[in-house]
Motif scaffolding. Structure first.
Motif, short mmCIF file in Angstrom:
data_model
loop_
_atom_site.label_atom_id
_atom_site.label_comp_id
_atom_site.label_asym_id
_atom_site.label_seq_id
_atom_site.Cartn_x
_atom_site.Cartn_y
_atom_site.Cartn_z
N SER A 1 43.21 17.99 33.91
CA SER A 1 43.11 19.42 33.66
C SER A 1 42.27 20.05 34.77
CB SER A 1 42.46 19.67 32.29
OG SER A 1 42.37 21.05 32.02
N TYR A 2 42.70 21.22 35.25
CA TYR A 2 41.98 21.88 36.34
C TYR A 2 42.20 23.39 36.26
CZ TYR A 2 46.69 21.36 38.30
OH TYR A 2 48.05 21.36 38.48
N ARG A 3 41.25 24.12 36.86
CA ARG A 3 41.31 25.59 36.87
C ARG A 3 41.87 26.05 38.21
NH1 ARG A 3 38.34 29.32 34.00
NH2 ARG A 3 36.96 27.64 33.30
N LEU A 4 42.85 26.99 38.15
CA LEU A 4 43.44 27.51 39.37
C LEU A 4 42.50 28.50 40.05
CD1 LEU A 4 47.18 28.11 38.39
CD2 LEU A 4 46.14 26.11 39.44
N PRO A 5 42.62 28.66 41.36
CA PRO A 5 41.70 29.54 42.11
C PRO A 5 42.04 31.03 42.00
CG PRO A 5 43.26 28.54 43.61
CD PRO A 5 43.54 27.94 42.26
N PHE A 6 43.07 31.39 41.26
CA PHE A 6 43.46 32.79 41.14
C PHE A 6 43.75 33.11 39.68
CE2 PHE A 6 47.10 30.20 42.45
CZ PHE A 6 47.96 30.39 41.38
N LYS A 7 43.86 34.41 39.39
CA LYS A 7 44.13 34.88 38.03
C LYS A 7 45.52 35.50 37.97
CE LYS A 7 39.30 36.03 36.96
NZ LYS A 7 38.40 37.11 36.46
N VAL A 8 45.99 35.64 36.74
CA VAL A 8 47.20 36.43 36.50
C VAL A 8 46.80 37.89 36.47
CG1 VAL A 8 48.99 37.01 34.84
CG2 VAL A 8 48.43 34.63 35.26
N GLU A 9 47.37 38.67 37.36
CA GLU A 9 47.02 40.09 37.46
C GLU A 9 48.23 40.95 37.14
OE1 GLU A 9 45.49 40.70 41.34
OE2 GLU A 9 43.64 39.57 40.98
N ASN A 10 47.94 42.21 36.76
CA ASN A 10 49.02 43.14 36.46
C ASN A 10 49.81 43.44 37.73
OD1 ASN A 10 48.22 43.29 33.81
ND2 ASN A 10 46.96 45.12 34.11
N ILE A 11 51.09 43.64 37.54
CA ILE A 11 51.97 43.97 38.67
C ILE A 11 52.00 45.47 38.82
CG2 ILE A 11 54.32 43.82 39.55
CD1 ILE A 11 54.65 41.34 37.81
N LYS A 12 51.79 45.93 40.04
CA LYS A 12 51.87 47.36 40.31
C LYS A 12 53.32 47.81 40.30
CE LYS A 12 47.70 47.39 43.16
NZ LYS A 12 47.15 47.70 44.50
N ASN A 13 53.52 49.11 40.05
CA ASN A 13 54.88 49.67 40.00
C ASN A 13 55.64 49.38 41.28
OD1 ASN A 13 54.43 50.62 37.47
ND2 ASN A 13 54.07 52.75 38.10
N ASP A 14 56.89 49.00 41.10
CA ASP A 14 57.82 48.75 42.20
C ASP A 14 57.42 47.57 43.07
OD1 ASP A 14 58.16 52.29 42.59
OD2 ASP A 14 59.46 50.91 41.50
N ALA A 15 56.45 46.78 42.66
CA ALA A 15 56.08 45.60 43.44
C ALA A 15 57.16 44.55 43.33
CB ALA A 15 54.74 45.04 42.96
N ASN A 16 57.81 44.26 44.48
CA ASN A 16 58.86 43.23 44.53
C ASN A 16 59.98 43.48 43.52
OD1 ASN A 16 57.46 41.80 46.53
ND2 ASN A 16 56.20 40.81 44.97
N GLY A 17 60.18 44.73 43.15
CA GLY A 17 61.28 45.04 42.25
C GLY A 17 61.02 44.72 40.80
N PHE A 18 59.81 44.34 40.43
CA PHE A 18 59.54 43.97 39.05
C PHE A 18 59.55 45.19 38.13
CE2 PHE A 18 58.10 39.95 40.76
CZ PHE A 18 58.44 39.06 39.75
N TYR B 1 48.98 17.15 43.99
CA TYR B 1 48.77 18.27 44.92
C TYR B 1 48.83 19.58 44.15
CZ TYR B 1 49.23 15.02 48.83
OH TYR B 1 49.03 13.98 49.72
N THR B 2 47.79 20.41 44.30
CA THR B 2 47.64 21.66 43.55
C THR B 2 47.26 22.78 44.51
OG1 THR B 2 45.28 21.35 43.10
CG2 THR B 2 46.83 20.32 41.56
N PRO B 3 47.27 24.06 44.05
CA PRO B 3 46.87 25.15 44.94
C PRO B 3 45.46 24.94 45.50
CG PRO B 3 47.92 26.03 42.99
CD PRO B 3 47.75 24.56 42.74
N LEU B 4 45.29 25.31 46.76
CA LEU B 4 44.00 25.13 47.43
C LEU B 4 42.91 25.91 46.70
CD1 LEU B 4 42.55 23.93 49.90
CD2 LEU B 4 43.05 26.07 51.11
N GLY B 5 41.81 25.20 46.38
CA GLY B 5 40.70 25.82 45.66
C GLY B 5 40.67 25.51 44.18
N SER B 6 41.62 24.71 43.70
CA SER B 6 41.62 24.32 42.28
C SER B 6 40.39 23.46 41.98
CB SER B 6 42.90 23.54 41.94
OG SER B 6 44.05 24.34 42.16
N LYS B 7 39.86 23.60 40.74
CA LYS B 7 38.64 22.90 40.35
C LYS B 7 38.94 21.95 39.18
CE LYS B 7 35.99 25.14 43.26
NZ LYS B 7 35.38 24.46 44.43
N LEU B 8 38.57 20.68 39.36
CA LEU B 8 38.80 19.68 38.31
C LEU B 8 37.94 19.98 37.09
CD1 LEU B 8 40.15 16.94 37.56
CD2 LEU B 8 38.07 15.84 38.46
#
Length: 809
Positions: free
Chosen positions: A720-737, A644-651
């Motif tokens: 091996s599979y590709r996830l449906p989303f990318k790693v993106e930059n975190i905006k300032n103060d987002a969730n305390g990061f 089971y993987t994130p919805l939209g993953s591609k084999l």
């Protein structure tokens, strides 16, 4: 205020005359009061003026003495002498003036002593004249003219009061000093006794002497009440002043009232908890519901007190606490919210437990035994089950069919097509295979459906347990003698004994599954009748551990109960997450009990490219450690694996999957019904190279395929599979990061990215180890990670695991 109407006055002349009479009477009273009080007024005015002269003199002495340099000391002395001369002269003058004024007032010669007498005479006369004029003119609003003393009149009075304070302050100060010394001794005495009683009560709780602990907590509370009564003798303004003082002891004294209240609440809370626990484990109460009803009131009181303690702690000034106790205070401050929320959670849980036990209405549950040595979607093959009835907190009956789940076959009059992998054994679907999905709510609803459609009654929920639970219970109770089977069942031999009897062929017994029901009845009876407080606490701990490890999973129709199950994560449901996700679910189909000796290692690798794309590669090693030919488990392990993987993953690609001979898959009857829940599986997209199927289920993308491994061998599978989303930059103060970034680096970075992964444990699974590694893009590095283990360290997947990473450019 009143209004005088002219027409009314004409009609009521007698009343008008009466008003004039009272006005005249009032005027005469004012004159009499003036004559009697005038000497007294003059006396106080004179004393005030005298005090003003004396204080002025003292003030000059103090100012000149402080401000003048030491080398002008002789000049200062001269100034002091002059000042005292002026004071003496002023006193004589005022005394003479006072004597003459008193004589003049006594003789009532009409002479005025001072400016103030002139002013008072003028005010009295003015008041009388104005009052008469108002009545005569018959104005609408009648108001009295108030005598307002001049500000200069207050000055002598204040001076006199200040002089009295200066004269008597040493006496009052000494008296207060003696009072506070005595008070301190009383407070310390009562506080020490209270602490001793509280620590003694703590020891009683550790020894599970809850009634004794409650009595000791009550004594401690009484001593703290004495402390409070002693403190109440002190003016509250003093505590406010003390809290502002720079001295640590004074600050502590300033917080003493709050600290005493904190101690009282803490002792009372501990006493309530002690009483609640004593009621919960009381042997005098007939059933668990009555114990819960005795538990709830003091537990709720304890929860309320915990909330009050939290509020007081948040208002306390940490600097007021002695340095040697500040660390302990910080610990308490950090934990009090947890204590408060835990108490609320405990009372809520007790209320839900009362509902579960039929405290309000009778309940019937289906208890299924999932044998995880033969894995299935939600935990293991369901060979046995029991119908358990609860009424008013007690088990009313437990019914266990001797043939287990196979006894329901005759009652099912509909032909349901089984999921395709199960057709390796049977093309039709039945109760024993209803737990097909690793998402327990989905499987539980299907189990209830099959049971009710197989001539079973409706039930209020389903509880699934694995052999791990029975083994833990046997460790708690000790061996169980079962003379009907000529066996003594213990934690060490449970699996072998029960397996041998339950797997007997029909020719030897018609009730091969009956032993599980009989053993369950004996265990419950033993735990109910022979349990003590110590054993009850261990039982609760045992249940909690098995719920956490998903060896016990529950589902209820009651919305309140199911909501609590979801809150506590006892429901075995597939979770939603915004980040990466992984669950590997195995279903042993035709491999007997070979999962007893199966060990699985999972390595998860996430690679991030320069554009932020994420490629997941899963390395799965299945090690079959049974000896070939070993009873029940030394056979080929035939496994249907679902990833089971994130919805939209591609084999991308898959290796190591191996399907059985298609000829072994039985054909479904033409009149069979297709369950809507398996339509996605039947219409899945198939990878031509690996045979891996891709479909959607429970808001996840599922990659599924066959794996096979013989006893004594190991086999690797890679996908091996590709996830449906990318790693993106975190905006300032987002969730305390942004705050975390500054904490870690002590500097502001331009770009920060995060990656999270949730690996869920399949219910009932055991002997599984996992590890996750992150490969960041070449322009960034890992700033922070959780957990803080090296990438090569594996975790035993006893519960759900979370990984988190922060990347910085």
């Amino acid at each position: 205020m009143w209004t005088i109407n002219k027409q009314f006055n004409r009609r009521k002349k007698n009343q008008s005359s009466l008003i004039k009479f009272f006005i005249a009477l009032g005027y005469n009273e004012i004159r009499i009061i003036k004559k009697v009080c005038q000497p007294l007024i003059n006396f106080f005015i004179t004393i005030g003026q005298l005090s003003e002269r004396i204080l002025t003199g003292f003030w000059r002495v103090i100012v000149f003495t402080i401000l003048l340099p030491v080398n002008t000391f002789r000049f200062s002395v001269h100034i002091v002498e002059i000042t005292f001369f002026r004071i003496t002269k002023g006193v004589n003058k005022i005394s003479s003036h006072t004597k003459k004024s008193a004589q003049a007032a006594a003789k009532n010669t009409g002479k005025k002593l001072t400016y103030w007498q002139k002013l008072l005479d003028f005010k009295f006369k003015t008041t009388i004249l104005q009052t008469k004029r108002i009545i005569k003119d018959n104005k609408d609003n009648l108001s009295a003219v108030k005598l307002k003393p001049q500000k200069s009149l207050l000055r002598p009075a204040l001076s006199f009061a200040l002089l009295l304070i200066i004269l008597f302050s040493p006496v009052i100060g000494y008296r207060n000093y003696r009072f506070f010394v005595s008070l301190k001794d009383k407070i310390i005495s009562h506080a020490n006794i209270a602490l001793a009683e509280a620590f003694d009560a703590k020891s009683s709780i550790e020894n599970q002497q809850f009634e004794s602990a409650g009595n000791k907590f009550n004594k401690a509370g009484q001593n703290l009440l004495s402390v409070e009564q002693n403190l109440s003798e002190v003016n509250g303004f003093i505590f406010k002043i003390a809290s502002l003082m720079p001295n640590e002891k004074m600050k502590l004294a300033g917080e003493s009232q709050n600290l005493v209240e904190l101690g009282q609440l803490g002792v009372a809370m501990a006493s309530d908890i002690s009483l609640a626990i004593d009621n919960l484990f009381s042997q005098t109460k007939p059933n668990l519901t009555s114990r819960l009803r005795g538990f709830l009131p003091p537990a709720e009181e304890a929860a309320n007190k915990a909330e009050k303690i939290e509020k007081i702690i948040l208002t306390l000034n940490e600097k007021s606490i002695p340095a040697e106790y500040r660390e302990q205070f910080k610990v308490l401050k950090d934990k009090i919210h947890f204590i408060s929320s835990s108490m609320n959670e405990l009372t809520d849980l007790a209320e839900k437990l009362e509902i579960f036990l039929g405290g309000q209405t009778d309940k019937r549950y289906l208890m299924v035994f999932q044998n995880n040595t033969e894995m299935r979607g939600s935990g293991g093959f369901m060979g046995s089950f029991a119908v358990v009835d609860f009424s008013n907190g007690a088990i009313k009956s437990i019914k266990t069919p001797g043939g287990g789940t196979y006894d329901t076959e005759a009652g099912l009059r509909r032909i349901i097509a089984a999921p395709e992998p199960l057709r390796l054994l049977n093309p039709s679907w039945h109760l024993w295979d209803a737990n097909w999905w690793p998402d327990w709510p989905t499987s539980a609803r299907k189990i209830m459906w099959f049971y009710e459609k197989s001539d079973g009654s409706s039930v209020d929920g389903v509880i699934a347990i694995t052999p791990n639970v029975i083994i833990d219970l046997l460790k708690l109770t000790g061996p169980i003698n079962m003379p009907d089977y000529n066996e003594v069942v213990s934690a060490d031999n449970f699996m072998d004994v029960v397996q041998a009897i339950a797997e007997q062929k029909t020719g030897k017994t018609d009730t091969p599954k009956k032993i599980i029901g009989d053993l369950t009845n004996i265990l419950i009876d033993k735990l109910t009748k022979e349990s003590n407080k110590e054993q009850s606490i261990k039982l609760l701990d045992l249940i909690e551990n098995n719920l956490t490890q998903k060896y016990i999973i529950t589902y209820f129709k009651d919305n309140d109960l199911q909501k609590k199950v979801i809150e506590e994560d006892w429901g075995g449901a597939i979770k939603e997450t915004n980040g990466d996700y992984l669950m590997i679910a195995n279903a042993n189909i035709g491999g007997q009990k070979s999962d007893k000796k199966m060990f699985q290692t999972v390595e998860h690798v996430a690679s991030i490219d320069r554009e932020g794309n994420i490629i997941d590669t899963i390395y799965i090693k299945r090690d079959h450690r049974a000896i070939k030919g070993e009873e029940f488990c030394g056979v080929l392990n035939v496994n249907w694996m679902r990833i089971y993987t994130p919805l939209g993953s591609k084999l991308i690609e898959a290796e190591g999957f191996k399907a059985p001979d298609p000829k072994l898959i039985e054909k479904v009857p033409d009149n069979a019904e297709i369950d809507p829940l398996i339509v996605n599986e039947l219409s899945a997209e198939v990878d031509p190279l690996s045979g891996v199927k891709t479909y959607r289920e429970n808001n996840k993308t599922v990659f599924a395929g066959w794996t096979q491994v013989n006893a004594g061998q190991a086999f690797d599978t890679v996908i091996s599979y590709r996830l449906p989303f990318k790693v993106e930059n975190i905006k300032n103060d987002a969730n305390g990061f942004d705050k975390l970034r500054s904490t870690l680096l002590n500097e502001k970075q331009n770009e920060l990215a995060r990656y999270t992964l949730l690996i869920q444990k399949q219910p009932g699974s055991q002997n599984v180890r996992v590890v996750s590694r992150l490969i960041p893009p070449d322009y960034s590095r890992i700033l922070w990670q959780y957990p803080k283990k090296e990438n090569g360290d594996y975790f035993a997947l006893d519960s759900d695991q979370l990984w988190a990473y922060l990347l910085v450019k």
